[in-house]
Design a protein around this motif. Structure first.
Motif, mmCIF file in Angstrom:
data_model
loop_
_atom_site.group_PDB
_atom_site.id
_atom_site.type_symbol
_atom_site.label_atom_id
_atom_site.label_comp_id
_atom_site.label_asym_id
_atom_site.label_seq_id
_atom_site.Cartn_x
_atom_site.Cartn_y
_atom_site.Cartn_z
ATOM 1 N N ARG A 166 13.294 1.099 13.473
ATOM 2 C CA ARG A 166 12.398 1.287 12.327
ATOM 3 C C ARG A 166 11.148 0.438 12.506
ATOM 4 O O ARG A 166 11.204 -0.710 12.966
ATOM 5 N N ARG A 167 9.993 1.052 12.104
ATOM 6 C CA ARG A 167 8.723 0.333 12.219
ATOM 7 C C ARG A 167 8.680 -0.810 11.207
ATOM 8 O O ARG A 167 9.033 -0.654 10.056
ATOM 9 N N ARG A 168 8.248 -1.963 11.651
ATOM 10 C CA ARG A 168 8.153 -3.129 10.774
ATOM 11 C C ARG A 168 6.967 -2.964 9.822
ATOM 12 O O ARG A 168 5.869 -2.611 10.245
ATOM 13 N N MET A 169 7.209 -3.213 8.533
ATOM 14 C CA MET A 169 6.136 -3.087 7.541
ATOM 15 C C MET A 169 5.104 -4.190 7.729
ATOM 16 O O MET A 169 5.453 -5.335 8.044
ATOM 17 N N SER A 170 3.830 -3.839 7.484
ATOM 18 C CA SER A 170 2.797 -4.868 7.452
ATOM 19 C C SER A 170 2.905 -5.644 6.147
ATOM 20 O O SER A 170 3.602 -5.237 5.206
#
Length: 372
Positions: free
Chosen positions: A5-9
């Motif tokens: 999963r892409r890490r949130m900014s």
């Protein structure tokens, strides 16, 4: 194997926490929501919430501020209309539209603005809106000859009526939004057009208030003279014509007959003047209504023309944008064609060099081979 999963900014995480908190505050209120619940719903640890907002109060303040600004901007835009009736209609529709489309936010505003959060309350928001309505009311009062010092009080009345209707409609949702707005405007506008600059209680109410403050003993027996007790309502007006003389009285003289005739003529003239005055007042009222209707029609026509011009401007901007996109697409196609042409030339050049190299290799091999 699934992709990680892409890490949130930081910005995305902050927005996620705001939206989750907004839903929880609307459902459970400020006191019923905890930092642990916010963090668990967002699948993060409590320190993440503290890092972004410093605690529950911080995120609550952000949610409240967003909702207040959203509602205030809707009402402010509605009050920018030219005619007061249109302002009132659009303001009522703006509030009801916010209630319908932002139910969670409205529940938060009216539910419990917490004192510890340091944020504004729904009452403060109503005051902000009322201060804008007050400016509109001042102009209306001056135009109609009413005391403009009363405008702040009437602004609070008007905004309070609309706000409480919105709170009621939040749960019932019947009738439809437009119908509710129409009834709100019906009550407010038709009341304003018949506004009394010096309102007073009716005579019956004043009499009742006086009787309650000063009760009189009820008579236990008929009046000694045999007359009936006086009714509480207004007595019928007796004619001013003198009573006929009793039979034993001497007949009227010629002078008395003339005086009686003059009294009757004066009474008829007074009644005629009264009728003429009432007709003039009715005519003036009709004329005022006609002028107001004409003014409203002109204002509506101006609004229609302005909206038509704005629509034409929007269409023109859209047309220019379409033309710009077409030009950009054309330029992109031209660049693609040039790039294809360059690639083809490069390929042809590479093919020619390969052939020349092969020819030179063949020539060298022939030299090296012994002759027979």
């Amino acid at each position: 194997m699934s992709e990680p999963r892409r890490r949130m900014s930081g910005k995305e995480r902050r927005e996620q926490l705001i939206q989750i908190s907004r839903t929880l505050f609307a459902e459970k209120g400020f006191d019923g929501t905890s930092v642990e619940e916010i963090a668990a719903t967002a699948n993060v640890s409590k320190p993440v919430v503290y890092e972004h907002f410093g605690g529950k109060e911080g995120v609550y303040a952000v949610v409240i501020d967003r909702e207040m600004q959203k509602l205030l901007s809707l009402v402010t835009e509605a009050l920018s209309a030219s005619h007061s009736l249109i302002k009132l209609e659009r303001a009522a529709l703006a509030l009801l539209a916010y209630v319908e489309e932002n139910s969670e936010g409205f529940r938060i505003l009216v539910r419990d603005s917490h004192a510890a959060s340091g944020t504004g309350t729904f009452a403060s928001l109503i005051n902000d809106i009322a201060s804008q309505v007050e400016d509109v009311m001042v102009d209306e009062f001056v135009e109609r000859g009413y005391d403009p010092k009363l405008a702040p009080m009437y602004a609070q009345m008007l905004v309070g009526m609309v706000a409480l209707t919105g709170q009621w409609w939040l749960d019932v949702r019947r009738p439809a939004r437009e119908e509710v707005a129409a009834h709100l405007v019906n009550l407010a506008w038709n009341g304003l057009t018949g506004l009394d600059p010096n309102p007073r209680l009716t005579a019956a109410s004043r009499g009742l208030e006086h009787r309650l403050a000063h009760p009189q003993p009820r008579p236990s027996e008929p009046h000694p003279s045999g007359a009936r007790p006086r009714a509480t309502g207004p007595e019928p007006k007796e004619p001013e014509e003198p009573e006929p003389p009793p039979e034993e009285s001497p007949p009227l003289t010629e002078k008395e007959i003339r005086e009686l005739e003059k009294a009757r003529e004066r009474e008829l003239k007074n009644q005629e003047k009264l009728r003429e005055r009432e007709l003039k007042e009715q005519e003036k009222a009709r004329e005022r209504e006609r002028r107001e209707a004409e003014k409203l029609a002109k204002d509506l026509e101006k609004i229609r023309l302005r909206e038509q011009r704005e629509l034409e401007k929007v269409r023109e901007r859209e047309y220019r944008e379409q033309q710009r996109l077409l030009r950009e697409q054309e330029k992109a196609r031209e660049r693609e064609l040039r790039d294809l042409e360059k690639a083809r030339l490069k390929e042809a050049k590479a093919t020619g060099e390969g052939r020349r190299h092969a020819s030179s290799v063949d020539a060298g091999r022939e030299k090296l081979e012994p002759s027979e």
